[in-house]
Design an enzyme around this catalytic site. Structure first.
Site, short mmCIF file in Angstrom:
data_model
loop_
_atom_site.label_atom_id
_atom_site.label_comp_id
_atom_site.label_asym_id
_atom_site.label_seq_id
_atom_site.Cartn_x
_atom_site.Cartn_y
_atom_site.Cartn_z
N GLY A 83 -73.46 41.98 -9.94
CA GLY A 83 -72.94 42.27 -11.26
C GLY A 83 -72.18 43.58 -11.24
N CYS A 84 -72.18 44.27 -12.33
CA CYS A 84 -71.46 45.54 -12.46
C CYS A 84 -72.01 46.58 -11.48
CB CYS A 84 -71.60 46.04 -13.89
SG CYS A 84 -70.86 47.65 -14.17
N PHE A 85 -71.12 47.23 -10.77
CA PHE A 85 -71.59 48.21 -9.77
C PHE A 85 -72.24 49.43 -10.40
CE2 PHE A 85 -66.76 49.01 -8.93
CZ PHE A 85 -66.57 49.67 -10.13
#
Length: 174
Positions: A10-12
């Site tokens: 997902g989002c880093f």
């Protein structure tokens, strides 16, 4: 000697916030891997046109934390059963992925996925691939949560993942 593993979940910003707090992890860099565009930019990756996943590249001391332990954390803080999606973040750039630097790391990752397969009601869809070119994200994405803890996305998405890590792995927290 430090080892490297690159993870997408997902989002880093979420992964970075968690893995920066793990004992034995010396560096976590947000970036992009697994695509076909050289020097991708955040806006390009977010549009889903580059083939890259948002990832974190983690350098760790295997004498302080094992790859198996890192993967335990990884599988607790994201959902490895949703194809190209984590929560409201949808697209191939948010896929679950493990990019390995060695055959030994690939074997550990394969074994971990197999061991966890029965723990989920849906199949694990985590991509397992050999590490490709890593492109560091733009500087404004580094240490994002530390710099913006009150930003709404951080409060709604990053903070719960960080709390989940601390709840399950307090003994591995710095």
């Amino acid at each position: 000697m430090l080892e490297t593993i690159t993870l997408g979940g997902g989002c880093f910003w979420c992964l970075e916030a968690v893995f920066q707090r793990v004992v034995g992890v010396s560096d976590v860099t947000s970036g992009y891997m697994g695509g076909y565009v050289d020097q991708p930019l955040y806006n390009q990756v977010c549009q889903g046109n580059t083939g890259h996943a948002e990832v974190v590249q983690i350098q760790f001391d295997p004498h302080q934390i094992t790859l198996n332990d890192l993967l335990d954390i990884f599988f607790v803080i994201h959902n490895p059963t949703t194809l190209n999606q984590q929560g409201h973040d949808v697209g191939t750039q948010y896929r679950s992925a493990i990019f390995t630097e060695s055959s030994a790391h690939a074997e550990v990752a394969r074994a971990k996925i197999a061991a966890l397969a029965g723990d989920y009601s849906a199949p694990i869809v985590t991509e397992l691939a050999t590490a490709a070119m890593f492109w560091p994200a733009e500087l404004e994405h580094h240490d994002y949560y530390r710099q913006h803890p009150n930003q709404p996305y951080c409060m709604a998405v990053v903070e719960p993942k960080l709390q989940k890590f601390l709840q399950h792995f307090a003994e591995k927290a710095k």
